[in-house]
Design a protein around this motif. Structure first.
Motif, mmCIF file in Angstrom:
data_model
loop_
_atom_site.group_PDB
_atom_site.id
_atom_site.type_symbol
_atom_site.label_atom_id
_atom_site.label_comp_id
_atom_site.label_asym_id
_atom_site.label_seq_id
_atom_site.Cartn_x
_atom_site.Cartn_y
_atom_site.Cartn_z
ATOM 1 N N ALA A 113 2.100 0.639 -3.603
ATOM 2 C CA ALA A 113 0.769 0.084 -3.896
ATOM 3 C C ALA A 113 0.779 -0.581 -5.271
ATOM 4 N N LEU A 114 1.372 0.116 -6.239
ATOM 5 C CA LEU A 114 1.434 -0.421 -7.606
ATOM 6 C C LEU A 114 2.183 -1.746 -7.630
ATOM 7 N N TYR A 115 3.377 -1.795 -7.018
ATOM 8 C CA TYR A 115 4.126 -3.044 -7.178
ATOM 9 C C TYR A 115 3.594 -4.169 -6.307
ATOM 10 N N SER A 116 2.877 -3.829 -5.255
ATOM 11 C CA SER A 116 2.246 -4.889 -4.456
ATOM 12 C C SER A 116 1.135 -5.557 -5.265
ATOM 13 N N LEU A 117 0.323 -4.746 -5.923
ATOM 14 C CA LEU A 117 -0.729 -5.303 -6.784
ATOM 15 C C LEU A 117 -0.110 -6.079 -7.945
ATOM 16 N N ASP A 118 0.952 -5.517 -8.515
ATOM 17 C CA ASP A 118 1.652 -6.155 -9.634
ATOM 18 C C ASP A 118 2.123 -7.552 -9.234
ATOM 19 N N LEU A 119 2.751 -7.656 -8.053
ATOM 20 C CA LEU A 119 3.256 -8.966 -7.633
ATOM 21 C C LEU A 119 2.101 -9.945 -7.387
ATOM 22 N N ALA A 120 1.024 -9.460 -6.757
ATOM 23 C CA ALA A 120 -0.129 -10.339 -6.510
ATOM 24 C C ALA A 120 -0.643 -10.911 -7.840
ATOM 25 N N GLU A 121 -0.734 -10.060 -8.844
ATOM 26 C CA GLU A 121 -1.211 -10.516 -10.166
ATOM 27 C C GLU A 121 -0.250 -11.548 -10.770
ATOM 28 N N GLN A 122 1.045 -11.306 -10.601
ATOM 29 C CA GLN A 122 2.031 -12.249 -11.147
ATOM 30 C C GLN A 122 1.960 -13.602 -10.434
ATOM 31 N N VAL A 123 1.744 -13.565 -9.116
ATOM 32 C CA VAL A 123 1.657 -14.823 -8.355
ATOM 33 C C VAL A 123 0.397 -15.585 -8.762
ATOM 34 N N GLU A 124 -0.672 -14.856 -8.979
ATOM 35 C CA GLU A 124 -1.903 -15.510 -9.433
ATOM 36 C C GLU A 124 -1.664 -16.233 -10.767
ATOM 37 N N ALA A 125 -0.989 -15.551 -11.694
ATOM 38 C CA ALA A 125 -0.726 -16.159 -13.000
ATOM 39 C C ALA A 125 0.171 -17.396 -12.863
ATOM 40 N N ALA A 126 1.131 -17.346 -11.942
ATOM 41 C CA ALA A 126 2.090 -18.454 -11.810
ATOM 42 C C ALA A 126 1.506 -19.649 -11.064
#
Ligand code: FE2
Ligand code: FE2
Length: 305
Positions: A113-126
């Motif tokens: 759950a943590l890394y799925s949210l983490d990746l979503a946030e990173q994709v949003e920033a990119a």
């Protein structure tokens, strides 16, 4: 440690030794954020007409939907059941090893759950594609509604069956995405990490289901045999609300959105294929010996009648 799916957990689990996946933006190399063939509405004529930029944004939002639905399901459905097993609150006599393994699932799913949210946030920033503030946990409501309908007086059993089903399905995303060369490397790596852990979970829950089934009386078996195919369908049927909103954000007119959804989501995608392992597990445990079970599974298109 033969026979223990978690025999190598302390060394092999993602949460124990994995690395945090940091996004490398590869859109300039023409890589997509999600396999386009797994975004069911992307090839619809009306969606194609929106142009490449809208299609890119739809693909990114589809990745968000996959990642954030994962965070909800892992923590709200899987870990709800894992906690019951781990704390010996299922009404069966459970060996200590089973309980500790359920805590290993619990740790794994929290980390997924943590890394799925983490990746979503990173994709949003990119990408600059905003993560919409929607509820991506539509599945959980559907599962709970089915439980209330088919197992109204056995809520704990319902929670356990939901977990078993969710954890034994083999979906195209976890299976195929890691090997898709058209997808951004970090997305593939993260999905591969996830799929590895889920292989252990699958073995654990398939074994747990046999134990659970053995302990049920005839009445409970009859109820469970009817609930199982409904849970399978709930888990595999696409949550269309985020897709509908994503299409609207992409500029599709309301009437066209309805058409696209009706054309692409008229039945669950690849239901029988994704559920094959779960159905095999049910068969080997004896679920199909229950009168009406074959008809219930056939009614959902999971087996031939
Ligand atoms: Fe997971
Ligand atoms: Fe899992």
């Amino acid at each position: 440690m033969t026979g223990d799916p978690f025999g190598d957990w302390y060394d092999a689990a993602g949460v124990r030794g994995g690395t945090r996946r940091l996004l490398r933006d590869e859109t300039e190399q023409g890589l997509a954020y999600f396999p386009e063939k797994l975004v069911p509405y992307l090839d619809h004529e009306l969606v194609k007409a929106l142009g490449p930029e809208a299609r890119r944004d739809l693909t990114v939002r589809h990745l968000y939907q996959f990642l954030l639905a994962t965070t909800h399901l892992e923590t709200r459905i899987v870990n709800r059941g894992a906690e019951r097993i781990a704390n010996n609150r299922v009404g069966l006599h459970l060996p200590a090893r089973t309980r500790m393994n359920a805590f290993k699932v619990y740790c794994d799913e929290g980390y997924h759950a943590l890394y799925s949210l983490d990746l979503a946030e990173q994709v949003e920033a990119a990408t600059g594609v905003t993560i919409p503030g929607w509820d991506f946990g539509g599945f959980t409501r559907r599962l709970d509604d089915t439980a209330a309908r088919l197992l109204p007086d056995a809520p704990v059993l319902a929670q356990l069956l939901q977990v078993v089903v969710f954890e034994t399905l083999i979906t195209a995303v976890l299976n195929e995405l890691p090997n898709d060369p058209g997808v951004v490397t970090t997305v593939r790596e993260l999905t591969r990490d996830h799929a590895r852990d889920e292989g252990r979970h699958h073995r654990f829950f398939a074994a747990f289901f046999h134990e659970l089934w053995t302990g049920l009386d005839a009445n409970r078996r009859a109820q469970a045999a009817l609930a199982l195919p409904a849970f399978i369908e709930d888990c595999l049927r696409f949550d269309t609300l985020p897709a509908e909103r994503s299409l609207t954000l992409a500029g599709l007119a309301p009437g066209d959105t309805v058409t696209v959804l009706a054309d692409t989501f008229d039945r669950p995608q690849r239901l029988r294929e994704n559920a094959a392992a779960t159905v095999r597990m049910c068969r080997s445990a004896g679920v199909f010996d229950v009168p009406g079970a074959v008809e219930a599974f056939a009614g959902k298109g999971l087996i031939d009648g």
